[in-house]
Every structure is written in C-alpha cells, then in structure tokens.
Design a protein around this motif. Structure first.
Motif, short mmCIF file in Angstrom:
data_model
loop_
_atom_site.label_atom_id
_atom_site.label_comp_id
_atom_site.label_asym_id
_atom_site.label_seq_id
_atom_site.Cartn_x
_atom_site.Cartn_y
_atom_site.Cartn_z
N UNK A 214 0.26 -1.19 -0.19
CA UNK A 214 0.22 -0.13 -0.12
C UNK A 214 0.96 0.97 -0.20
N UNK A 215 2.08 1.57 0.82
CA UNK A 215 2.65 1.92 1.09
C UNK A 215 3.37 2.58 -0.49
N UNK A 216 3.54 1.84 -1.15
CA UNK A 216 4.15 1.68 -2.72
C UNK A 216 3.16 2.74 -3.90
N UNK A 217 2.58 1.90 -3.30
CA UNK A 217 1.48 2.32 -4.59
C UNK A 217 1.25 3.16 -4.26
N UNK A 218 0.59 3.74 -3.19
CA UNK A 218 0.47 4.86 -2.52
C UNK A 218 1.18 6.76 -2.84
N UNK A 219 2.71 6.06 -3.10
CA UNK A 219 3.51 6.46 -3.79
C UNK A 219 4.07 7.09 -4.74
N UNK A 220 3.66 5.99 -5.77
CA UNK A 220 3.04 5.84 -7.51
C UNK A 220 2.21 6.80 -7.78
N UNK A 221 0.86 6.26 -6.91
CA UNK A 221 0.06 6.93 -7.59
C UNK A 221 -0.31 8.92 -7.51
N UNK A 222 0.93 8.71 -6.51
CA UNK A 222 1.21 10.41 -6.55
C UNK A 222 1.88 10.98 -7.21
N UNK A 223 3.03 10.88 -7.41
CA UNK A 223 4.30 11.01 -8.25
C UNK A 223 3.63 10.60 -9.64
N UNK A 224 2.99 9.94 -9.67
CA UNK A 224 2.36 9.87 -11.65
C UNK A 224 1.31 10.80 -11.62
N UNK A 225 0.08 10.97 -10.89
CA UNK A 225 -1.05 11.48 -10.82
C UNK A 225 -0.16 13.18 -10.61
N UNK A 226 1.20 13.51 -10.03
CA UNK A 226 1.33 14.80 -10.56
C UNK A 226 2.55 14.92 -12.07
N UNK A 227 2.85 14.18 -12.01
CA UNK A 227 4.16 13.85 -13.32
C UNK A 227 3.63 13.75 -14.72
N UNK A 228 2.20 13.33 -14.91
CA UNK A 228 2.59 12.89 -15.71
C UNK A 228 2.12 13.16 -17.06
#
Length: 383
Positions: A214-228
């Motif tokens: 969960x820790x990994x996936x939420x951080x990934x969502x955050x990074x992708x959501x702001x960067x894509x």
C-alpha cells in the motif's frame, strides 16, 4: 497470513545511470553480452548509447533486435536461438516492457531448457534455476518490467496473451535512466505512463494488498498523478519522476498481483494488437466504477494521492466518484481514447474477449469477484 516480498538485487536511478552497466558486468564476471532491443531504438540512437559503452570498454556483445511490441512465442524462441549462437552469458535488455519481457523468457529457457516450448511457462512455472543474468535498461515509464517477476507473452495461434510469474526471472540489475526515455513520443509516454498508474491503482486495491505494498502504490499514484502531464509534454524532470513512479509501482504489484483491468487488456492486445499500456488505460475507469463496492475506503486514499482536496469531508460515494473523475481527467489530458470501437474492437468479439479475460491469471486478484457476464458488460460500457 504470510506476505512475501521479492525485489531485484541492484537498481540505479537518475540521468547517467547507464554508465554503471560496464561496472556491473565486470562485478558479476560477465564476459559475453546478448543485447536485446528493437530496430527503432537502434535507428534512433537510443540502444546505441549502451552499445557504445560496451565498445569503449571492449565488452564482447551481439545484438538481437527482432522484438515486437506484443512479444510472441516465436519471438522468444528466436531469441533463445540467438542467445545460444552468441554463446552469451548474460543479457542486456534495452527497451520497454516488451523487450524486457521477451528477455526474461529467453533467459529462463537458457537455464531451464525443458521450458523451450515457451507456453509451459504460463502461470507460476516450476523452474529450477535462476535465469541467465539480465541487466534491464528501461526506455519507457510504465511497465516496471525491470523490477518485477512477471512477463507476458502472446500466443498468436490461440489469439491470447499469457502471464508468467517466476522469482527466477527477475533482472539482477535495473537501470532507470531518464535520458533513455527522453526520446519517447508523446503517445507512447502517455500510454506507458497510464499503464504505470493502472499498476499502482490495481496493486493498491487487489485482494493481496497489504501495508508495505500500500505504501508503495500510494506513493506511485502521487508521483504519476502530478508528473504524467508534464512528462507527456517532454519535461525532463517530469520524465525522471515518471521513471521513479513506475518503478515504485512495479515493486508493489509484482508482489501482490493485479486485477481485471489487466485481464481485460490482455485479450485486446492479443486480438487487435493494441499496445498494452493503451489497452489498460482505456479499461481503467470503467473497471474502477465496477470495483468500487468492494474497495472500502481505499478510493478516498486514491483521490488524496491524485491531489483531490477535501476528501476527509466527503461521503463514500463522493470520494469514490472523485477518485474516478481525477483519473479520467488525467487520461483525457494525455489523450487516451475512450471508445474501444475507435481501436477496432468489434461487438461480435466480445464473447471471446470476455471468456479470455475471465480465464486470465490476473482475474482472481480483482477486489470484486466477477463473472464472464460482468466482464462483457464492462467491455460494452465503453465500446
């Protein structure tokens, strides 16, 4: 309950990371390299950034560049033949998920020749030996194949994709150098980036999810959501962030599995040759609508990670809708098609697609138990 975590041995991140390849070859006493890539990456000077380093270091190598966007059984068998002919003791895979997936299958068969038919690798194959060492150099920001135990191969005869999951296939070194992804065209950056988001979201809500993933996936969502969005526009910093975000998502989903977004995307690629990332991106929000009743409060955290304000004051229905809307807005902004018909999908094929998706190895991980009829309904909702 016992939760297992498998990660690759070594990873290098950042601009210039490819310069560590020669050091790793020497450290692992590897002498003869099979470079796996595709002709476009050679033609546009991407793969040659690596082969130049090998030449300067006087590392012996040969190239196998007959790779396809949706790798086939024959691709793998041809690669095995090339690896044997080269007498290679390792593989340097340069490309996106298709290249690295093909390389995993080649490398596994090299050390487990009883699986040379390729099809017997489907699911969790009982391989006995670690694969030939792989150094995986990713050129896209989506699949995270460089850090996962999974790979996907297309069986052209049966018009289906099959997923293989094997701890023995994980690359010994992952090279995540954003410079290698700077040449990605806009459409490929968008589709692979959305694939990374699918990995993070599906990994977060899958039945096997737990605190560490969960820790990994939420951080990934955050990074992708702001960067894509900025990455698609070509911003170097955003492409660096996407390279990291997709890698983090890969560490998570590789250990807990995915769901029916992937199950439904696989036959779309097998039948219509739709690129995997694009197929996943097209299916995502329709499946999220379907899965919502089985996700508890997780969509609230997805919405938060996507940058939605005020989620703590929202009702369950409101934060679920907010999460889906934020994801769909991102997909729209990077120009992901909404209609399957636009990609050539036909109504008369839906029965076959649904049957294939239901039988896919990713289906049992879906948070909501599903059926062939449900899957047909989801396909038709965005036809």
């Amino acid at each position: 309950m016992v939760n297992r975590m498998i990660l690759n041995e070594t990873s290098y991140f950042g601009f210039g990371a490819i310069n560590k390849i020669v050091d790793e070859l020497k450290a692992n006493n590897l002498k003869k390299v099979l470079v796996t890539t595709d002709k476009d990456l050679i033609r546009f000077g991407v793969a040659t950034k690596v082969t130049k380093l090998l030449e300067e270091a006087k590392v012996d190598y040969e190239i196998f560049d007959e790779l396809k966007p949706n790798p086939t059984v024959k691709n793998v068998q041809d690669g095995v033949a090339a690896c044997k002919k080269a007498a290679a003791d390792c593989i340097v895979a340069i490309g996106g998920g298709s290249t690295i997936d093909t390389s995993k299958a080649i490398a596994i068969i090299m050390t487990n020749p009883e699986f040379e038919d390729v099809r017997s690798l489907e699911g969790v194959a009982n391989t006995k030996h670690k694969c030939l060492p792989i150094i995986a150099v990713t050129t896209t920001s989506g699949t995270a194949a460089e850090v996962t135990i999974n790979y996907v191969i297309t069986d052209e005869e049966k018009q289906r994709k099959f997923v293989c999951a094997d701890p023995h296939d994980i690359p010994i070194v992952a090279i995540v150098d954003p410079d290698m992804s700077m040449g990605m065209p806009k459409g490929l950056c968008a589709s692979t980036g959305m694939d990374a988001l699918v990995h993070a979201v599906e990994g977060y809500i899958t039945k096997g999810a737990w605190e560490m993933t969960d820790m990994m996936h939420l951080k990934a969502i955050e990074i992708i959501g702001r960067s894509l969005r900025a990455a698609v526009a070509g911003d170097p910093k955003a492409r660096e962030e996407m390279a990291l975000g997709q890698y983090i998502a890969g560490m998570g989903f590789s250990n807990v599995g995915l769901g029916i977004v992937h199950s439904m995307a696989h036959p779309l690629s097998a039948v219509y040759d739709i690129p995997h990332g694009k197929a996943c991106a097209m299916m995502l929000t329709a499946v999220l609508q379907y899965n919502a009743p089985a996700t508890g409060s997780k969509y609230r955290e997805i919405a938060r990670a996507m940058g939605v304000d005020g989620v703590d004051t929202m009702s369950e229905a409101e934060y679920r809708e907010a999460a889906i809307e934020a994801i769909q807005k991102l997909a729209d902004d990077v120009e992901i098609p909404k209609s399957l018909a636009e990609a050539g999908v036909k109504e008369e094929d839906i029965e076959f697609l649904a049957q294939s998706a239901f039988a896919d190895v990713c289906t049992p991980g879906n948070p909501r138990d599903t059926s062939v009829e449900d899957i047909k309904m989801i396909y038709r909702s965005i036809l």
